[in-house]
Enzyme design. Structure first.
Site, short mmCIF file in Angstrom:
data_model
loop_
_atom_site.label_atom_id
_atom_site.label_comp_id
_atom_site.label_asym_id
_atom_site.label_seq_id
_atom_site.Cartn_x
_atom_site.Cartn_y
_atom_site.Cartn_z
N LYS A 18 0.85 -1.21 0.00
CA LYS A 18 0.00 0.00 0.00
C LYS A 18 0.88 1.25 0.00
CE LYS A 18 -3.05 -0.78 3.40
NZ LYS A 18 -4.21 -0.60 4.30
N LYS A 20 4.02 1.49 -1.00
CA LYS A 20 4.76 1.59 -2.25
C LYS A 20 3.88 2.08 -3.40
CE LYS A 20 8.26 -1.86 -1.17
NZ LYS A 20 8.93 -3.10 -1.62
N ALA A 54 -10.71 -22.64 0.27
CA ALA A 54 -9.92 -23.87 0.45
C ALA A 54 -10.80 -25.10 0.23
CB ALA A 54 -9.30 -23.89 1.85
N GLU A 138 -2.36 -10.75 -4.91
CA GLU A 138 -3.11 -10.41 -6.12
C GLU A 138 -3.29 -8.90 -6.20
OE1 GLU A 138 -7.10 -12.25 -7.84
OE2 GLU A 138 -7.54 -10.67 -6.40
N ASN A 147 -14.96 -0.41 -10.64
CA ASN A 147 -14.97 -0.61 -9.19
C ASN A 147 -16.38 -0.44 -8.63
OD1 ASN A 147 -13.44 -1.07 -6.75
ND2 ASN A 147 -13.80 1.08 -6.22
#
Ligand code: 0O2
Ligand code: 0O2
Length: 203
Positions: A18, A20, A54, A138, A147
């Protein structure tokens, strides 16, 4: 190992990334040029969602989970224009602090739901007290319009537990096309908008 210990490197990666990625926006601002990044958010996938995924993928151990579930650490970069997405994707490809292992363009070919976004799966090294640990993360890159659509559709999916009624589903598909049309229309007046934003920024 417990969940807190397992998730710690992912939480560390999300926080670092975040900073960076927000740094890119800041640098464009300092140079008074249009930032292809509007804003950046990030999250660690909740344990409940990890367990659900999972089960779907039929994996049980932490070792399998870290290899099979690629979005435990998730970053989202939101852009104003479709072109910006590809510019950001290229900037990320050129970085030396991460390695891209897969890319999925759900913009050129949207998903059946109507979903559009550009995804990059990365390997990211985190320094821990036991040495370097490479984790998967990801990065989703999308426009404000994409969005808007995705967060609304996500809420409906949650409400209907993944079984959205057909009537609403088809409305969502139409909404996705309308959002994409909006992106196309905005792209046509991109220069005008950027000029206006530059003047506003200087003031
Ligand atoms: P700025 O200066 O507004 O760009 P944290 O790491 O604690 O700062 P937190 O609380 O984990 O961040 O939140 P999250 O969800 O990662 O990101 C929140 C950031 O996304 C904030 O930026 C919001 O301003 C920005 N954000 C979220 N939704 C929108 C939106 O719809 N439009 C815009 N323009 N920004 C949005 P910061 O950190 O305040 O930085
Ligand atoms: P969350 O945290 O609830 O968003 P794969 O392993 O590649 O076969 P996977 O992991 O589902 O399949 O990958 P994919 O399809 O690239 O999707 C990963 C993420 O993209 C999802 O995470 C969503 O965040 C987003 N996404 C994909 N399709 C849609 C969609 O139709 N609508 C919305 N709103 N988002 C979508 P999760 O696991 O759903 O987690």
């Amino acid at each position: 190992m417990n969940w807190d210990a397992f998730l710690a490197p992912y939480a560390q990666a999300v926080e670092e990334l975040k900073v960076k990625l927000r740094g890119i926006r800041k640098q464009f601002g300092l140079e008074s040029s249009h930032s292809p990044i509007e804003f950046v958010t990030g999250r660690v996938k909740p344990v409940k969602s990890i367990l659900e995924k999972a089960e779907l993928k039929q994996v049980t151990s932490f070792e399998q989970i870290e290899n099979e579930i690629q979005d435990i650490a998730g970053l989202r970069i939101v852009c104003q224009f479709v072109d910006d997405i590809y510019q950001v994707a290229e900037m990320i490809r050129e970085r030396n602090d991460l390695t891209i292992i897969a890319e999925k363009d759900y913009i050129k070919k949207n998903k059946d739901s109507g979903y559009r976004s550009y995804h990059q799966i990365i390997e990211y090294p985190v320094e821990t007290i036991h040495g370097k640990k490479i984790i998967l993360a990801e990065i989703q890159i999308r426009t404000l319009a994409m969005n808007f659509w995705a967060i609304n559709e996500h809420s409906l999916n949650y409400k209907y537990k993944g079984r959205i009624p057909v009537e609403i589903k088809s409305r969502l598909k139409r909404a996705a096309e309308a959002a994409f049309k909006l992106d196309e229309e905005m792209s046509k007046i991109k220069k005008e908008i950027q000029e206006a934003q530059r003047i506003f920024h200087h003031k």
